[in-house]
Design a protein around this motif. Structure first.
Motif, PDB file in Angstrom:
ATOM      1  N   ILE A  46      53.937  -7.785  86.849  1.00 61.35           N
ATOM      2  CA  ILE A  46      55.315  -7.341  87.278  1.00 61.35           C
ATOM      3  C   ILE A  46      56.010  -8.630  87.851  1.00 61.35           C
ATOM      4  O   ILE A  46      57.182  -8.890  87.466  1.00 61.35           O
ATOM      5  CB  ILE A  46      55.245  -6.028  88.269  1.00 61.35           C
ATOM      6  CG1 ILE A  46      54.964  -5.026  87.510  1.00 61.35           C
ATOM      7  CG2 ILE A  46      56.882  -5.902  88.615  1.00 61.35           C
ATOM      8  CD1 ILE A  46      54.827  -3.729  88.290  1.00 61.35           C
ATOM      9  N   LEU A  52      59.810  -7.059  83.030  1.00 60.68           N
ATOM     10  CA  LEU A  52      59.350  -6.126  84.107  1.00 60.68           C
ATOM     11  C   LEU A  52      60.375  -5.881  85.298  1.00 60.68           C
ATOM     12  O   LEU A  52      59.938  -5.122  86.204  1.00 60.68           O
ATOM     13  CB  LEU A  52      58.027  -5.869  84.218  1.00 60.68           C
ATOM     14  CG  LEU A  52      57.111  -5.973  82.906  1.00 60.68           C
ATOM     15  CD1 LEU A  52      55.467  -6.156  83.506  1.00 60.68           C
ATOM     16  CD2 LEU A  52      57.393  -4.620  82.130  1.00 60.68           C
ATOM     17  N   TYR A  57      59.385  -0.720  87.261  1.00 64.96           N
ATOM     18  CA  TYR A  57      58.305  -1.532  87.727  1.00 64.96           C
ATOM     19  C   TYR A  57      58.405  -1.917  89.020  1.00 64.96           C
ATOM     20  O   TYR A  57      57.260  -2.331  89.655  1.00 64.96           O
ATOM     21  CB  TYR A  57      58.221  -2.669  86.582  1.00 64.96           C
ATOM     22  CG  TYR A  57      58.088  -1.979  85.214  1.00 64.96           C
ATOM     23  CD1 TYR A  57      56.671  -1.495  84.860  1.00 64.96           C
ATOM     24  CD2 TYR A  57      58.779  -1.779  84.164  1.00 64.96           C
ATOM     25  CE1 TYR A  57      56.566  -0.957  83.527  1.00 64.96           C
ATOM     26  CE2 TYR A  57      58.631  -1.437  82.985  1.00 64.96           C
ATOM     27  CZ  TYR A  57      57.613  -0.920  82.851  1.00 64.96           C
ATOM     28  OH  TYR A  57      57.240  -0.551  81.449  1.00 64.96           O
ATOM     29  N   LEU A  60      56.655   0.545  90.746  1.00 64.37           N
ATOM     30  CA  LEU A  60      55.307   0.488  90.622  1.00 64.37           C
ATOM     31  C   LEU A  60      54.491  -0.654  91.251  1.00 64.37           C
ATOM     32  O   LEU A  60      53.522  -0.619  91.643  1.00 64.37           O
ATOM     33  CB  LEU A  60      54.926   0.365  89.017  1.00 64.37           C
ATOM     34  CG  LEU A  60      53.796  -0.007  88.504  1.00 64.37           C
ATOM     35  CD1 LEU A  60      52.808   1.423  88.978  1.00 64.37           C
ATOM     36  CD2 LEU A  60      53.671   0.172  86.971  1.00 64.37           C
ATOM     37  N   TYR A 286      48.993   3.658  84.729  1.00 67.05           N
ATOM     38  CA  TYR A 286      50.105   3.184  84.570  1.00 67.05           C
ATOM     39  C   TYR A 286      50.089   2.139  83.632  1.00 67.05           C
ATOM     40  O   TYR A 286      51.268   1.509  83.090  1.00 67.05           O
ATOM     41  CB  TYR A 286      50.900   2.652  85.820  1.00 67.05           C
ATOM     42  CG  TYR A 286      51.345   3.998  86.798  1.00 67.05           C
ATOM     43  CD1 TYR A 286      52.428   4.475  86.291  1.00 67.05           C
ATOM     44  CD2 TYR A 286      50.536   4.034  87.886  1.00 67.05           C
ATOM     45  CE1 TYR A 286      52.576   5.588  87.242  1.00 67.05           C
ATOM     46  CE2 TYR A 286      51.080   5.383  88.691  1.00 67.05           C
ATOM     47  CZ  TYR A 286      52.117   5.886  88.355  1.00 67.05           C
ATOM     48  OH  TYR A 286      52.479   6.971  88.831  1.00 67.05           O
ATOM     49  N   SER A 287      48.855   1.086  83.433  1.00 72.62           N
ATOM     50  CA  SER A 287      48.958   0.155  82.492  1.00 72.62           C
ATOM     51  C   SER A 287      48.405   0.378  81.104  1.00 72.62           C
ATOM     52  O   SER A 287      49.008   0.155  80.142  1.00 72.62           O
ATOM     53  CB  SER A 287      48.200  -1.115  82.930  1.00 72.62           C
ATOM     54  OG  SER A 287      46.885  -0.625  83.398  1.00 72.62           O
ATOM     55  N   ASN A 290      50.849   2.271  79.056  1.00 70.30           N
ATOM     56  CA  ASN A 290      52.509   1.660  79.128  1.00 70.30           C
ATOM     57  C   ASN A 290      52.156   0.332  78.175  1.00 70.30           C
ATOM     58  O   ASN A 290      51.659  -0.885  78.273  1.00 70.30           O
ATOM     59  CB  ASN A 290      52.715   1.105  80.558  1.00 70.30           C
ATOM     60  CG  ASN A 290      54.082   1.078  80.797  1.00 70.30           C
ATOM     61  OD1 ASN A 290      54.632  -0.138  80.026  1.00 70.30           O
ATOM     62  ND2 ASN A 290      54.905   1.799  81.493  1.00 70.30           N
ATOM     63  N   VAL A 293      53.711  -3.195  79.978  1.00 65.79           N
ATOM     64  CA  VAL A 293      52.671  -3.651  80.921  1.00 65.79           C
ATOM     65  C   VAL A 293      51.677  -4.271  80.137  1.00 65.79           C
ATOM     66  O   VAL A 293      51.201  -5.459  80.571  1.00 65.79           O
ATOM     67  CB  VAL A 293      52.272  -2.683  82.138  1.00 65.79           C
ATOM     68  CG1 VAL A 293      51.106  -3.240  83.039  1.00 65.79           C
ATOM     69  CG2 VAL A 293      53.203  -1.907  82.813  1.00 65.79           C
TER      70      VAL A 293
END
Length: 302
Positions: A46, A52, A57, A60, A286-287, A290, A293
């Motif tokens: 990030i 991002l 993000y 995140l 989350y990755s 996504n 990411v």
């Protein structure tokens, strides 16, 4: 009653049998490595990818920092106690409690900030850049860290007032409020009341905010005519809902009850979820789900 003040605690861990403890060691070492490497990778990805640098993000990245704080507070000492020394000094125990409670409160508040971000993005798309500008995001992040710091300062400060003279054996694998309250030879009603109030505000209150946000999000998504638009809107929220459900259910179960109802075996299993499993799964949740990411990660690795 023996009024000798405890100077160190004995962390019972998962079993009084050293051979059985060593069987758990590889699993928790793997969780620690996955949580630490995964969350640090999220922060690096990030931070290094301009694409991002958006509110979603930004939060995140803060969540990844919180998970690093949590795992580095709990798991190194747990791994040490499985193969070597099970004792922890009084000061070390209080520090572990302080930083764990800080990370716990910050994570609960960050989930609400992330839900608010998704609410504004989906329900107020034309005002999103105004409502979630960099200054607003920074203020939300400062509020998250400050409120959680105030919470842990109050609860740790109240615990420092208590004498521990019944026993020094912590019926847990780390220093947490419920098992420590059981060791005190002084009344703990104020501590229990503050822990309960913190859980109502930070866990139940924030969960209500998240549910309310998603009620509005779902209502807005259902008004989208195209199926592709609906899938895209839901995909940005599904990862967050999965992480929230896993975390809130276990934290609320642990802290919303009085210390007298603390259950040795059951509560240890529940605590493993929000101290070890959730920080390990968050980067994957989350990755892997996504595309932004994953694309930034591929660019970084190449």
């Amino acid at each position: 009653m023996n009024q000798t003040q405890v100077t160190e605690f004995l962390i019972l861990g998962f079993s009084e049998t050293p051979q059985l403890e060593k069987l758990f060691f590889p699993a928790f070492l793997l969780l620690y490595m996955v949580a630490l490497s995964g969350n640090l990778l999220i922060v690096v990805v990030i931070g290094s990818s301009p694409a991002l640098h958006t509110p979603m993000y930004f939060f995140l990245g803060n969540l990844a920092v919180v998970d690093v704080l949590c795992t580095c507070t709990i798991l190194p000492k747990l791994l040490e106690s499985m193969v070597a020394d099970r004792t922890i000094s009084y000061g070390g125990c209080m520090l572990q409690l302080f930083f764990f409670t800080w990370s716990l409160g910050a994570e609960l508040l960050l989930f609400s900030a992330m839900a608010y971000d998704r609410y504004v993005a989906i329900c107020w798309p034309l005002r999103y850049s105004t409502l979630m500008d960099p200054r607003a995001c920074r203020l939300l992040a400062v509020a998250v860290w400050t409120v959680s710091l105030a919470n842990t300062s109050v609860n740790t400060g109240l615990l420092l007032r208590l004498p521990f003279c019944h026993s020094n054996v912590v019926q847990h694998f780390f220093c947490e409020i419920p098992p420590l309250l059981k060791l005190s030879c002084a009344p703990t009603r104020l501590n229990e009341a503050m822990a309960f109030a913190a859980d109502i505000i930070l866990a139940v209150g924030n969960f209500a905010v998240i549910i309310l946000s998603y009620v509005h999000i779902i209502a807005s998504v259902l008004r989208i005519r195209s199926a592709a638009g609906k899938r895209r809107a839901f995909s940005t929220c599904s990862s967050h809902l999965l992480a929230v459900t896993l975390y809130y259910s276990t934290v609320t179960y642990t802290y919303i009850r009085p210390a007298s109802r603390y259950s040795l075996g059951k509560d240890k299993v529940v605590s493993v979820i929000y101290t070890s499993v959730a920080p390990s799964l968050n980067p994957l949740i989350y990755s892997l789900r996504n595309t932004d990411v994953k694309s930034a990660l591929r660019k970084l690795l190449c």
